[in-house]
Write an enzyme that holds these catalytic residues in place. Structure first.
Site, mmCIF file in Angstrom:
data_model
loop_
_atom_site.group_PDB
_atom_site.id
_atom_site.type_symbol
_atom_site.label_atom_id
_atom_site.label_comp_id
_atom_site.label_asym_id
_atom_site.label_seq_id
_atom_site.Cartn_x
_atom_site.Cartn_y
_atom_site.Cartn_z
ATOM 1 N N ASN A 35 -47.882 67.426 3.975
ATOM 2 C CA ASN A 35 -47.838 66.665 5.229
ATOM 3 C C ASN A 35 -48.877 67.170 6.227
ATOM 4 O O ASN A 35 -49.525 66.381 6.920
ATOM 5 C CB ASN A 35 -46.443 66.764 5.855
ATOM 6 N N GLY A 84 -42.683 69.332 12.532
ATOM 7 C CA GLY A 84 -43.318 70.646 12.524
ATOM 8 C C GLY A 84 -44.614 70.658 11.746
ATOM 9 O O GLY A 84 -45.595 71.310 12.153
ATOM 10 N N ASP A 85 -44.668 69.938 10.629
ATOM 11 C CA ASP A 85 -45.896 69.850 9.827
ATOM 12 C C ASP A 85 -47.010 69.198 10.633
ATOM 13 O O ASP A 85 -48.179 69.623 10.573
ATOM 14 C CB ASP A 85 -45.638 69.038 8.560
ATOM 15 N N ALA A 86 -46.660 68.157 11.388
ATOM 16 C CA ALA A 86 -47.643 67.476 12.231
ATOM 17 C C ALA A 86 -48.130 68.396 13.348
ATOM 18 O O ALA A 86 -49.328 68.423 13.675
ATOM 19 C CB ALA A 86 -47.031 66.204 12.811
#
Length: 311
Positions: free
Chosen positions: A41, A259-261
């Site tokens: 991601n 969180g990945d973003a």
């Protein structure tokens, strides 16, 4: 090659629960499938922001694995370093999304997924010439991927490549498996930037409830530590400064992958030589725009981020 991301790639099967009165059986929304995996991601979000990115990981030689690779390629990620194995299946993460955007996560199979098949030789080779290395803690739970990640991080540090590490502890699912705590400690030691959820991850590592104090306790002499706090934004500490940046007010559709973003926004800003406060604000902006759409891959393009920051 600007950024190399090493870690997990899978598919996300999303089931959205209807709001209001229970509908007729045939009125329920159909499940949707997206590319997923915390590391994947972040790679896809970086590519969407215009940052050249290579993903290094392993998937099963199956339909889910092909979908996972194709979804990364469609986002603009270099997928040439993804290995395929016939020995293990690609993991499916089943996300049950509630009407308020929060979700319950189920992983199938819970053990024995293809992401474990990463090998040290391939990961070390893939980081040559990188400007940044980002890894996810998901693969630290399984061998040989654990050793592949740690060896790549160690090599990057010796080559002067900045290393960021998203904890992704998932203690609520698996706790501290045998050897996992030691692997996380080693990964932190190899990292220039450590990112994680304030209470569940940064706080758990530091054994300190206050997010600022917890982050500060992990900084050491050179490290940046970022504690993500969802709607409340994030706190970041370095050896010389501490910043707290509020989140953006956005409509919440789906919090999967926030969180990945955030990681992608933070890394993209640092590659632009922006300061710590600006990098956290970029992380908040990319995360905020992502949760306003369905699935973890509803990440924005650069112009969308710049427009939100201008506002």
């Amino acid at each position: 090659m600007r950024v190399v991301v090493i870690g997990d790639s899978n598919v996300d099967l999303e089931i959205r629960l209807p709001s209001g009165p229970r509908p007729d059986t045939h009125a329920n929304p159909d499940p949707q499938m997206f590319g997923g995996g915390s590391a994947a991601n972040t790679a896809a979000a970086l590519a969407r922001l215009g940052v050249p990115c290579r993903f290094v990981g392993a998937v099963g030689d199956d339909g889910f694995g092909r979908f996972a690779v194709e979804s990364l390629a469609q986002a603009g990620v270099d997928t040439s370093a993804i290995a395929k194995t016939a020995e293990s299946p690609t993991v499916a993460v089943i996300a049950v999304v509630q009407p308020d955007g929060d979700r319950l996560i189920y992983v199938w199979p819970p053990q024995g997924g293809a992401h474990a098949a990463l090998e040290p030789r391939s990961t070390v080779a893939a980081i040559r010439g990188a400007a940044w290395l980002h890894v996810s803690g998901i693969c630290l739970r399984v061998a040989p991927a654990r050793y592949a990640l740690l060896e790549a991080m160690k090599r990057a540090r010796s080559d002067g490549i900045p290393v960021s590490f998203d904890l992704n502890l998932r203690l609520e699912n698996w706790g501290w498996d045998s050897g996992f705590a030691e692997a996380v400690e080693a990964a932190i030691d190899h990292s220039d930037v450590v990112l994680g959820a304030a209470s569940d991850e940064i706080g758990a590592i530091a054994d300190i409830a206050d997010p600022t104090a917890a982050a500060a306790s992990l900084v050491g002499e050179r490290r940046v530590v970022v504690a993500r706090m969802g709607a409340d934004g994030a706190v970041a500490c370095s050896p010389t400064e501490t910043v707290s940046v509020s989140g953006f007010a956005v409509p919440v559709v789906d919090t999967v992958g926030a969180g990945d973003a955030f990681n992608a926004g933070f890394i993209a800003a640092r590659l632009r030589d922006l300061g710590l406060r600006d990098a956290v604000e970029w992380g908040n902006a990319v995360a905020g725009l992502t949760i306003a759409g369905p699935g973890a891959r509803s990440t924005p393009v650069l112009s969308d981020v710049e427009a939100l920051l201008d506002r």
